[in-house]
Design a protein around this motif. Sequence first.
Motif, PDB file in Angstrom:
ATOM      1  N   GLY A   1       6.087   1.780  -0.504  1.00  0.00           N
ATOM      2  CA  GLY A   1       6.392   1.087   0.269  1.00  0.00           C
ATOM      3  C   GLY A   1       4.859   0.335   1.226  1.00  0.00           C
ATOM      4  N   PHE A   2       3.742   1.248   1.422  1.00  0.00           N
ATOM      5  CA  PHE A   2       2.635   1.332   1.872  1.00  0.00           C
ATOM      6  C   PHE A   2       1.597   0.422   0.572  1.00  0.00           C
ATOM      7  CE2 PHE A   2      -2.014   2.318   1.365  1.00  0.00           C
ATOM      8  CZ  PHE A   2      -2.328   2.764   2.302  1.00  0.00           C
ATOM      9  N   MET A   3       1.893   0.515  -1.129  1.00  0.00           N
ATOM     10  CA  MET A   3       1.491  -1.053  -2.172  1.00  0.00           C
ATOM     11  C   MET A   3       1.676  -1.548  -1.474  1.00  0.00           C
ATOM     12  SD  MET A   3       0.931   1.523  -5.183  1.00  0.00           S
ATOM     13  CE  MET A   3       2.873   2.587  -5.271  1.00  0.00           C
ATOM     14  N   VAL A   4       3.350  -1.791  -1.350  1.00  0.00           N
ATOM     15  CA  VAL A   4       3.803  -3.303  -1.161  1.00  0.00           C
ATOM     16  C   VAL A   4       3.281  -4.128  -0.304  1.00  0.00           C
ATOM     17  CG1 VAL A   4       6.095  -4.358  -1.067  1.00  0.00           C
ATOM     18  CG2 VAL A   4       6.056  -2.485  -2.556  1.00  0.00           C
ATOM     19  N   LEU A   5       3.722  -3.182   1.237  1.00  0.00           N
ATOM     20  CA  LEU A   5       2.445  -3.832   2.130  1.00  0.00           C
ATOM     21  C   LEU A   5       1.071  -4.193   2.073  1.00  0.00           C
ATOM     22  CD1 LEU A   5       4.405  -1.414   4.952  1.00  0.00           C
ATOM     23  CD2 LEU A   5       4.832  -3.803   4.598  1.00  0.00           C
ATOM     24  N   THR A   6       0.315  -3.752   0.933  1.00  0.00           N
ATOM     25  CA  THR A   6      -1.000  -4.117   0.977  1.00  0.00           C
ATOM     26  C   THR A   6      -0.589  -5.154   0.002  1.00  0.00           C
ATOM     27  OG1 THR A   6      -1.323  -1.541   1.297  1.00  0.00           O
ATOM     28  CG2 THR A   6      -3.204  -3.195   0.655  1.00  0.00           C
ATOM     29  N   LEU A   7      -0.398  -5.050  -0.995  1.00  0.00           N
ATOM     30  CA  LEU A   7      -0.918  -6.393  -1.413  1.00  0.00           C
ATOM     31  C   LEU A   7      -0.222  -7.835  -0.897  1.00  0.00           C
ATOM     32  CD1 LEU A   7       0.893  -4.406  -4.423  1.00  0.00           C
ATOM     33  CD2 LEU A   7      -1.060  -5.115  -4.247  1.00  0.00           C
ATOM     34  N   ALA A   8       1.029  -7.643   0.024  1.00  0.00           N
ATOM     35  CA  ALA A   8       1.903  -8.441   0.817  1.00  0.00           C
ATOM     36  C   ALA A   8       0.636  -8.822   1.726  1.00  0.00           C
ATOM     37  CB  ALA A   8       2.503  -8.363   1.304  1.00  0.00           C
ATOM     38  N   VAL A   9       0.114  -8.254   2.003  1.00  0.00           N
ATOM     39  CA  VAL A   9      -1.089  -9.180   2.976  1.00  0.00           C
ATOM     40  C   VAL A   9      -2.130  -9.353   2.967  1.00  0.00           C
ATOM     41  CG1 VAL A   9      -2.987  -8.032   4.556  1.00  0.00           C
ATOM     42  CG2 VAL A   9      -0.488  -7.607   5.059  1.00  0.00           C
ATOM     43  N   PHE A  10      -2.404  -8.400   0.783  1.00  0.00           N
ATOM     44  CA  PHE A  10      -3.856  -9.235   0.450  1.00  0.00           C
ATOM     45  C   PHE A  10      -3.084 -10.431   0.402  1.00  0.00           C
ATOM     46  CE2 PHE A  10      -5.279  -4.669  -1.260  1.00  0.00           C
ATOM     47  CZ  PHE A  10      -5.955  -4.798   0.139  1.00  0.00           C
ATOM     48  N   VAL A  11      -1.774 -11.211  -0.512  1.00  0.00           N
ATOM     49  CA  VAL A  11      -1.633 -12.556  -1.137  1.00  0.00           C
ATOM     50  C   VAL A  11      -1.998 -13.436   0.423  1.00  0.00           C
ATOM     51  CG1 VAL A  11       0.682 -13.399  -1.796  1.00  0.00           C
ATOM     52  CG2 VAL A  11      -0.047 -11.081  -2.949  1.00  0.00           C
ATOM     53  N   VAL A  12      -1.715 -13.161   1.578  1.00  0.00           N
ATOM     54  CA  VAL A  12      -1.458 -13.781   1.639  1.00  0.00           C
ATOM     55  C   VAL A  12      -2.665 -14.313   3.169  1.00  0.00           C
ATOM     56  CG1 VAL A  12      -0.499 -13.883   4.522  1.00  0.00           C
ATOM     57  CG2 VAL A  12       0.800 -12.997   3.071  1.00  0.00           C
TER      58      VAL A  12
END
Length: 276
Positions: free
Chosen positions: A242-253
Amino acid sequence: MHSKGGLWARVYVAVHLALVLLPMLVIALLAVAARWEWPLVLPREFTLRGVRQLLSGGLGMGWGTVGVSVGIGLASATIATVAGALAARAICCHEWPGRRLFEFATMLPFLIPGTVFAMGVQVAFIRVGLAGTVTGVTLAHAIVSLPYALSIMVEVTRAAGTGLEEASRTLGASAWQTLRYVTLPALGPGIASSLTMCYIISFSQYLLTLLIGGGSVRTYALVLFPYLTGGDRAVAGAFGLGFMVLTLAVFVVVEGLLAKVLRMDGPRGAAGFYAG
């Protein structure tokens, strides 16, 4: 010679991808592993217990905790990047007494052991009433992130120089036009890198958040850490995923927003911004 160099380049890229993807694969397997004994390459049994705990918001990992963590990370990254960009501008583009001393002082969080630094910040924040607050945790994360932001922005600012800005003002552009269409696009890659680095530092902070937040400010790292040390690898793996998914999602945004904000197009783009 060229083909040999191309071969080594592909090997280099493949090794780096393996070093990045292999740990991510291990975390993903841990998230669904019920039994995984040494020396088995793959788990013996699988379970979705950790994933269900993560998605259900149980164990203190609700959307409120996620929102607080992301908000603190973005706010501290923005503060550190803006401060780093301004400091880099002062260091690279101006001569003034004490410039070298100032640059050294901004790197002190690098030089002081993290535990000692966190204790010092805690005492200072208790005295000014910021301990146990989201604002205090955000500022503490920004202080820790500032040296990274400054290092990135100094290099980008030196590389960009001031030649294009001077040319734009000579051609009749206002200060705002120069900032919007020349300075920010030139610094754009550095700004994106600084925001990314500072967000990761903030989002993964445990000790500093615990000391400054006093347990009243719950972040993703605070909830995740006990499972990393407590031996529940399924839950720890799910939370790590979940940490990785959240971080990648924030990066994309963030990358998407920066691309739109710093894009130079239309009649007032790179060639016509000075037209008024």
